[in-house]
Design a protein around this motif. Structure first.
Motif, PDB file in Angstrom:
ATOM      1  N   GLY A 196       0.788  -1.233   0.000  1.00 48.93           N
ATOM      2  CA  GLY A 196       0.000   0.000   0.000  1.00 48.93           C
ATOM      3  C   GLY A 196       0.816   1.276   0.000  1.00 48.93           C
ATOM      4  N   TRP A 197       1.960   1.251   0.666  1.00 52.48           N
ATOM      5  CA  TRP A 197       2.743   2.487   0.785  1.00 52.48           C
ATOM      6  C   TRP A 197       3.309   2.936  -0.558  1.00 52.48           C
ATOM      7  CZ3 TRP A 197       8.449   2.930   1.610  1.00 52.48           C
ATOM      8  CH2 TRP A 197       8.818   4.263   1.822  1.00 52.48           C
ATOM      9  N   THR A 198       3.794   1.962  -1.365  1.00 52.75           N
ATOM     10  CA  THR A 198       4.419   2.313  -2.644  1.00 52.75           C
ATOM     11  C   THR A 198       3.455   2.201  -3.818  1.00 52.75           C
ATOM     12  OG1 THR A 198       5.163   0.039  -3.027  1.00 52.75           O
ATOM     13  CG2 THR A 198       6.656   1.496  -1.822  1.00 52.75           C
ATOM     14  N   GLY A 199       2.391   1.403  -3.667  1.00 47.44           N
ATOM     15  CA  GLY A 199       1.510   1.143  -4.800  1.00 47.44           C
ATOM     16  C   GLY A 199       2.117   0.152  -5.771  1.00 47.44           C
ATOM     17  N   ASN A 200       3.247  -0.453  -5.419  1.00 51.33           N
ATOM     18  CA  ASN A 200       3.930  -1.440  -6.259  1.00 51.33           C
ATOM     19  C   ASN A 200       3.830  -2.817  -5.606  1.00 51.33           C
ATOM     20  OD1 ASN A 200       4.814   0.598  -8.019  1.00 51.33           O
ATOM     21  ND2 ASN A 200       6.620   0.983  -6.755  1.00 51.33           N
ATOM     22  N   PRO A 201       4.133  -3.873  -6.344  1.00 51.19           N
ATOM     23  CA  PRO A 201       4.133  -5.199  -5.733  1.00 51.19           C
ATOM     24  C   PRO A 201       5.167  -5.286  -4.611  1.00 51.19           C
ATOM     25  CG  PRO A 201       4.080  -5.367  -8.121  1.00 51.19           C
ATOM     26  CD  PRO A 201       4.338  -3.924  -7.802  1.00 51.19           C
ATOM     27  N   TYR A 202       5.015  -6.292  -3.762  1.00 52.13           N
ATOM     28  CA  TYR A 202       6.016  -6.530  -2.732  1.00 52.13           C
ATOM     29  C   TYR A 202       7.347  -6.912  -3.387  1.00 52.13           C
ATOM     30  CZ  TYR A 202       2.206  -6.510   0.657  1.00 52.13           C
ATOM     31  OH  TYR A 202       1.137  -6.133   1.437  1.00 52.13           O
ATOM     32  N   LEU A 203       8.438  -6.638  -2.693  1.00 47.41           N
ATOM     33  CA  LEU A 203       9.760  -6.972  -3.213  1.00 47.41           C
ATOM     34  C   LEU A 203       9.895  -8.484  -3.383  1.00 47.41           C
ATOM     35  CD1 LEU A 203      11.826  -4.593  -0.925  1.00 47.41           C
ATOM     36  CD2 LEU A 203      11.618  -4.376  -3.411  1.00 47.41           C
ATOM     37  N   LYS A 204      10.426  -8.876  -4.532  1.00 49.92           N
ATOM     38  CA  LYS A 204      10.630 -10.291  -4.829  1.00 49.92           C
ATOM     39  C   LYS A 204      12.033 -10.505  -5.405  1.00 49.92           C
ATOM     40  CE  LYS A 204       6.445 -11.858  -3.858  1.00 49.92           C
ATOM     41  NZ  LYS A 204       5.991 -10.693  -3.079  1.00 49.92           N
ATOM     42  N   ILE A 205      12.541 -11.721  -5.223  1.00 47.37           N
ATOM     43  CA  ILE A 205      13.809 -12.109  -5.850  1.00 47.37           C
ATOM     44  C   ILE A 205      13.480 -12.622  -7.245  1.00 47.37           C
ATOM     45  CG2 ILE A 205      15.816 -13.617  -5.719  1.00 47.37           C
ATOM     46  CD1 ILE A 205      15.368 -13.721  -2.684  1.00 47.37           C
ATOM     47  N   ILE A 206      14.034 -11.946  -8.255  1.00 47.71           N
ATOM     48  CA  ILE A 206      13.745 -12.333  -9.640  1.00 47.71           C
ATOM     49  C   ILE A 206      15.031 -12.790 -10.322  1.00 47.71           C
ATOM     50  CG2 ILE A 206      11.816 -10.720  -9.742  1.00 47.71           C
ATOM     51  CD1 ILE A 206      13.526  -8.933 -11.535  1.00 47.71           C
ATOM     52  N   TYR A 227       5.211 -11.599   1.009  1.00 47.08           N
ATOM     53  CA  TYR A 227       5.587 -10.281   1.520  1.00 47.08           C
ATOM     54  C   TYR A 227       6.934  -9.896   0.887  1.00 47.08           C
ATOM     55  CZ  TYR A 227       5.154  -6.489   4.967  1.00 47.08           C
ATOM     56  OH  TYR A 227       4.994  -5.272   5.566  1.00 47.08           O
ATOM     57  N   HIS A 228       7.740  -9.067   1.537  1.00 42.55           N
ATOM     58  CA  HIS A 228       9.008  -8.628   0.941  1.00 42.55           C
ATOM     59  C   HIS A 228      10.076  -9.715   1.029  1.00 42.55           C
ATOM     60  CE1 HIS A 228       7.488  -4.607   0.521  1.00 42.55           C
ATOM     61  NE2 HIS A 228       7.311  -4.460   1.827  1.00 42.55           N
ATOM     62  N   ASN A 229      10.856  -9.882  -0.075  1.00 45.05           N
ATOM     63  CA  ASN A 229      11.948 -10.844  -0.140  1.00 45.05           C
ATOM     64  C   ASN A 229      13.178 -10.197  -0.781  1.00 45.05           C
ATOM     65  OD1 ASN A 229      10.598 -13.789   0.374  1.00 45.05           O
ATOM     66  ND2 ASN A 229       9.179 -12.411  -0.658  1.00 45.05           N
ATOM     67  N   GLY A 230      14.364 -10.544  -0.270  1.00 48.73           N
ATOM     68  CA  GLY A 230      15.610 -10.045  -0.828  1.00 48.73           C
ATOM     69  C   GLY A 230      16.214  -8.943   0.029  1.00 48.73           C
ATOM     70  N   PRO A 231      17.528  -8.725  -0.150  1.00 49.16           N
ATOM     71  CA  PRO A 231      18.439  -9.292  -1.150  1.00 49.16           C
ATOM     72  C   PRO A 231      18.965 -10.671  -0.754  1.00 49.16           C
ATOM     73  CG  PRO A 231      19.619  -7.731   0.200  1.00 49.16           C
ATOM     74  CD  PRO A 231      18.191  -7.674   0.658  1.00 49.16           C
ATOM     75  N   ALA A 232      19.765 -11.268  -1.674  1.00 47.75           N
ATOM     76  CA  ALA A 232      20.213 -12.645  -1.502  1.00 47.75           C
ATOM     77  C   ALA A 232      21.705 -12.762  -1.792  1.00 47.75           C
ATOM     78  CB  ALA A 232      19.429 -13.565  -2.438  1.00 47.75           C
ATOM     79  N   VAL A 233      22.275 -13.906  -1.368  1.00 44.30           N
ATOM     80  CA  VAL A 233      23.632 -14.284  -1.752  1.00 44.30           C
ATOM     81  C   VAL A 233      23.604 -15.774  -2.076  1.00 44.30           C
ATOM     82  CG1 VAL A 233      24.391 -14.797   0.609  1.00 44.30           C
ATOM     83  CG2 VAL A 233      26.076 -14.197  -1.128  1.00 44.30           C
ATOM     84  N   TYR A 234      24.388 -16.169  -3.082  1.00 45.31           N
ATOM     85  CA  TYR A 234      24.362 -17.550  -3.557  1.00 45.31           C
ATOM     86  C   TYR A 234      25.694 -18.216  -3.263  1.00 45.31           C
ATOM     87  CZ  TYR A 234      23.891 -21.514  -6.775  1.00 45.31           C
ATOM     88  OH  TYR A 234      23.823 -22.779  -7.324  1.00 45.31           O
TER      89      TYR A 234
END
Length: 661
Positions: A196-206, A227-234
């Motif tokens: 709701g705050w940004t009007g954008n989808p929740y953060l995702k790892i793509i 909900y929100h996801n990321g950042p990541a390390v592999y």
């Protein structure tokens, strides 16, 4: 008649009062609406209402502060600057108002204006003078870094970025993964998918499946939740993905903030707070299994996120605001045991962590730690830093400077090749809120020589030598003089090449230096100082390291090397004629020494003539033991070192063609 007029006046006054009262009620309702929207972190909607509120006569300094705060929360620092300037001009402003104004000016790259506001803040709060000095110095350093940037180009990775937030790109298998709140093609989004705050989808790892970015990005399978996801390390050693998730935790206190990538409270619900939690997922049959919470995640108490791994995967670094840290958020580390579990988290230490926020660590293949911080002096917002070391033993971090850093937030650095890689930033001119930028080496092609000719005014001091001629000569010929100013000559030359720098003037020995440079910054200037010795007729000048075999006068290779230096002097000073003299010590017969020294002088002169020097310009003279430089004459006991001082070869200028000048 008078009574009617009075009644009309009363009605007009009453009407005006009602209008004023009605407007006042409306203004109060609008103000309350704006405050409510702000309290719910609906900053974009709050801005719309506050813009009307500040136009009303009842609006004061607090409403302008709130409007500026809303703009800051939506990332519009230019609009925030405008309203904070209005607040700072108000006679009721506080020291904190000036500090916020200075910080925003710095964030907008207006370092000169920021310095003025920091200094005004210091006048209001003298106890903060040490901090003010640090902030002012950081602004001045930033100006220097921008004026003299590193040899690196930082370019918006347009093919990767969307109009939303994109950050935290890392190499992954044959492509990349990153964190984004973009709308992906082929995916439908309902109300529950939108933050709701940004009007954008929740953060995702793509994921981009190839490094050429020719594929359409898609969500990384079996990793993201709703909900929100990321950042990541592999960890390519084990095929494990470690990543951050945001979790809403029910709290007693009201949240303070709602940035989904920050470490502060960021939920719209008043009774919840967002906490970051570390997860990891491993693959079986090519698919990630159900993600598992990292054993030291504890969202009820604190945040744990932003994972990074050592090159061998045996040390994990992460960020947390757990109790016992040094500031807002610190970098911690854990050692990996042989059974795959992780040891107790330890703070990375005071050489890394500050009272501010250290976030987004990354460990390069050589073990260098890169991270972002707003606690170390920087250009504004989060700055990128590097440090050598390991675990809790680190050298003092170094600011990556411009153009790696900007006045805005710069973070999530990763190397993908020699001097190349990616970083994330919300710097001005981007495509979205946060963008991914590629950095590549951009070595300079030219640099500037500055050459000054000097002479000794006494045994210690040097003075500028006027009317000297200076030259810079390289493989492709002589470099033209760009210009001369106050006896300093400026030349432009190519980077990474060798140049001979010469200075000459009648009546002085020509001086020469060989310069090779590696250009380190875009504005490299290489200063060269040439010291020209004045030619004095009949003043002996010793040639060091001219040795002969016992009772011999043949030119040995080591003597030839030294005589070549005299050949060079004669070539560079074609107007001089010299006498080359050879001297012995007092041991032995006087006539023997005289004959031997003459033969040695003649041998040296013949060598010099063989190198192309005209015979008419050089004369051989053997002095034997007749001109000692110390007490060591016949009958005097001396050390071997004292005798050696008298066994010497020297030359003196006997004339200058055209006369001495």
């Amino acid at each position: 008649m008078k009574t009617n007029i009075k009644n009309v006046i009363k009605l007009l006054v009453l009407s005006a009062a009602l209008v004023f009262f009605s407007n006042s009620i409306f203004a109060q309702k609008q103000l309350q609406l704006a405050k409510d929207l702000m309290a719910k972190s609906e900053y974009s909607e709050a801005i719309k209402v506050y813009k009307d509120v500040v136009k009303t006569p009842s609006a004061g300094i607090q409403e302008k502060r709130d409007l500026a705060a809303c703009y800051l929360m939506t990332g519009n620092t230019l609009a925030a600057e405008e309203w904070l300037a209005d607040v700072a001009d108000n006679p009721d402003h506080t020291a904190q108002d000036l500090l916020h104004y200075a910080d925003v000016l710095k964030s907008n790259g207006k370092y000169g204006e920021a310095i003025k506001q920091y200094e005004e803040y210091g006048k209001m709060l003298p106890a903060e003078s040490s901090k003010v000095k640090e902030w002012v110095n950081a602004c001045r350093k930033s100006q220097e870094w921008i004026a003299d940037p590193a040899y690196t180009d930082v370019i918006n990775a347009d093919a990767i970025n969307s109009e939303n937030s994109d950050f935290g790109l890392i190499p992954y298998e044959n492509g990349y993964v990153l964190t984004s709140d973009r709308r992906l093609k082929g995916k439908s989004y309902g109300a529950s998918d939108i933050y709701g705050w940004t009007g954008n989808p929740y953060l995702k790892i793509i994921q981009y499946k190839d490094k050429d970015l020719g594929t359409t990005p898609r969500e990384l399978e079996n990793v993201n939740n709703n909900y929100h996801n990321g950042p990541a390390v592999y960890d390519k050693n084990s095929g494990t993905l470690y990543f951050t998730r945001t979790k809403m935790v029910k709290m007693i206190k009201k949240p303070m903030n709602c940035d989904p990538t920050s470490w502060y409270d960021n939920s719209k619900a008043k009774d919840y707070v967002n906490r970051l939690e570390l997860y990891y997922a491993t693959k079986e049959d090519g698919k990630y299994q159900q993600p598992v919470s990292f054993q030291y995640s504890n969202p009820q108490s604190h945040s744990v996120g932003h994972p990074a791994l050592s090159p061998n995967g045996k040390i994990m670094y992460f960020v947390s605001d757990m109790a016992g840290g040094m500031g807002g958020t610190d970098i911690y580390y854990c050692d990996k045991f042989t059974d795959g579990t992780w040891g107790t988290p330890k703070n990375a230490g005071k050489n890394i962590n500050t009272t501010g926020n250290e976030v987004f660590p990354y460990v390069a293949s050589d073990g260098t730690l890169y991270f972002s911080s707003d606690g170390w002096p920087g250009m504004g917002g989060l700055d990128l830093f590097s440090a050598k070391g390991s675990k809790d033993s680190w050298a003092t971090p170094e600011n990556m400077k411009y153009p790696f850093n900007s006045p805005k937030d710069d973070f999530c650095m990763v190397y993908t090749g020699e001097g190349t890689g990616y970083l994330s930033s919300n710097r001005d001119g981007g495509k979205g809120q946060d963008d991914i930028y590629k950095f590549i080496p951009s070595p300079p092609k030219t640099f500037i020589f500055t050459v000054t000719a000097k002479e000794k005014t006494d045994s210690v001091n040097l003075g500028m030598l006027k009317n000297a001629m200076v030259q810079v000569v390289g493989d492709s010929g002589e470099c033209p003089v760009l210009y001369e100013k106050n006896g300093v000559y400026y030349f432009q030359a190519d980077c990474g090449k060798e140049y001979k720098v010469k200075g000459s003037r009648d009546g002085y020995f020509t001086a020469e230096k060989v310069i090779t440079t590696n250009c380190l910054t875009r504005n490299d200037t290489v200063p060269v100082e040439l010291i020209l010795d004045k030619i004095v007729i009949n003043k002996p000048i010793v040639l060091n390291n001219i040795y002969y075999d016992y009772d011999k006068w043949d030119i040995r290779p080591d003597a030839a090397f030294e005589l070549d230096k005299l050949v060079k002097i004669l070539m560079e000073n074609p107007k001089i004629s010299i006498e080359l003299g050879s001297h012995t010590d007092s041991r032995g017969k006087e006539k023997y020494n005289l004959d031997l020294s003459q033969k040695r002088a003649e041998s040296a002169v013949n060598y010099i003539i063989s190198k192309g020097i005209a015979q008419t310009r050089i004369k051989a003279k053997g002095y034997g033991e007749t001109v000692p430089v110390n007490k060591c004459i016949d009958g005097v006991t001396c050390t071997e070192e004292e005798f050696q001082m008298n066994r010497r070869t020297e030359f003196k200028v006997t004339s200058i063609s055209g006369g001495q000048k």
